[in-house]
Every structure is written in structure tokens, then in C-alpha cells.
Write a protein that holds these residues in place. Structure first.
Motif, short mmCIF file in Angstrom:
data_model
loop_
_atom_site.label_atom_id
_atom_site.label_comp_id
_atom_site.label_asym_id
_atom_site.label_seq_id
_atom_site.Cartn_x
_atom_site.Cartn_y
_atom_site.Cartn_z
N CYS A 119 0.84 -1.21 0.00
CA CYS A 119 0.00 0.00 0.00
C CYS A 119 0.87 1.25 0.00
O CYS A 119 1.77 1.40 0.81
N GLU A 120 0.56 2.17 -0.91
CA GLU A 120 1.28 3.44 -1.02
C GLU A 120 0.46 4.63 -0.55
O GLU A 120 0.91 5.76 -0.65
N CYS B 35 -8.99 3.87 -2.83
CA CYS B 35 -9.89 2.89 -2.20
C CYS B 35 -10.81 3.59 -1.20
O CYS B 35 -11.99 3.26 -1.10
N GLU B 36 -10.27 4.52 -0.48
CA GLU B 36 -11.07 5.28 0.49
C GLU B 36 -12.17 6.06 -0.22
O GLU B 36 -13.30 6.12 0.26
N LEU C 13 -7.89 6.48 5.36
CA LEU C 13 -6.47 6.72 5.61
C LEU C 13 -6.35 7.47 6.92
O LEU C 13 -7.05 8.45 7.15
N ASP C 14 -5.45 7.01 7.79
CA ASP C 14 -5.26 7.70 9.06
C ASP C 14 -4.37 8.92 8.87
O ASP C 14 -3.99 9.26 7.75
N ASP C 15 -4.04 9.60 9.94
CA ASP C 15 -3.26 10.83 9.87
C ASP C 15 -1.85 10.61 9.32
O ASP C 15 -1.22 11.55 8.85
N ASP C 16 -1.36 9.37 9.37
CA ASP C 16 -0.04 9.05 8.83
C ASP C 16 -0.10 8.53 7.41
O ASP C 16 0.92 8.13 6.85
N GLY C 17 -1.29 8.52 6.81
CA GLY C 17 -1.44 8.03 5.45
C GLY C 17 -1.51 6.52 5.34
O GLY C 17 -1.39 5.97 4.25
N ASP D 46 -11.98 -0.37 8.34
CA ASP D 46 -12.93 -0.27 9.44
C ASP D 46 -13.90 -1.44 9.48
O ASP D 46 -14.34 -1.84 10.56
N VAL D 47 -14.26 -1.96 8.31
CA VAL D 47 -15.22 -3.06 8.22
C VAL D 47 -14.59 -4.14 7.35
O VAL D 47 -14.76 -4.15 6.13
N PRO D 48 -13.84 -5.06 7.96
CA PRO D 48 -13.14 -6.07 7.14
C PRO D 48 -14.06 -7.14 6.55
O PRO D 48 -13.77 -7.66 5.47
N ASP D 49 -15.14 -7.48 7.23
CA ASP D 49 -16.06 -8.50 6.72
C ASP D 49 -17.24 -7.82 6.04
O ASP D 49 -17.95 -7.04 6.68
#
Length: 63
Positions: A10-11, A16-17, A26-30, A35-38
Motif C-alpha cells: 500500500c502506497e 480505495c477510500e 487513511l489515518d493521519d499518517d497516510g 474499518d469493516v473487514p467483513d
């Protein structure tokens, strides 16, 4: 189905988001956070879109 992430691949493009904001972000660090894997139903369609749009093929769906 389950969304799986190949984290080293992942880059952090964030496409995707954009395709599935209710499932991942994407979190604050990129870094991508799923959040919902299933997923099923309508979420499965969004997950498929996220998998298809990833330019580095870091996401996949597994049963």
C-alpha cells in the motif's frame, strides 16, 4: 467476504477510500485502516470497487 490488505504494498493513494469510505480510511499518517473487514451485500459492491481501483493491487477479497 473479507477485505485483506497487503500493507507493505500500500502506497496510501486513497483511491480505495474514495470508492468505499464507509469501509476504510487513511489515518493521519497516510496508512490505510480497514474499518469493516467483513463485507456482504451493498458493502461487498463497494469493497469490490476499492479492490479494482487500487493502483498497486494492495487490496483483495477473500472468502
Amino acid at each position: 467476504m473479507r477485505i485483506e490488505l497487503d500493507r507493505p504494498r500500500c502506497e496510501g493513494h486513497g483511491l480505495c477510500e474514495e470508492a468505499a469510505p464507509e469501509l476504510m480510511h487513511l489515518d493521519d499518517d497516510g496508512e490505510l485502516v480497514i474499518d469493516v473487514p467483513d463485507v456482504e451485500g451493498a458493502d461487498l459492491a463497494a469493497a469490490n470497487a476499492a479492490v479494482r481501483i487500487c493502483p498497486v493491487a494492495a487490496l483483495r477479497l477473500a472468502s
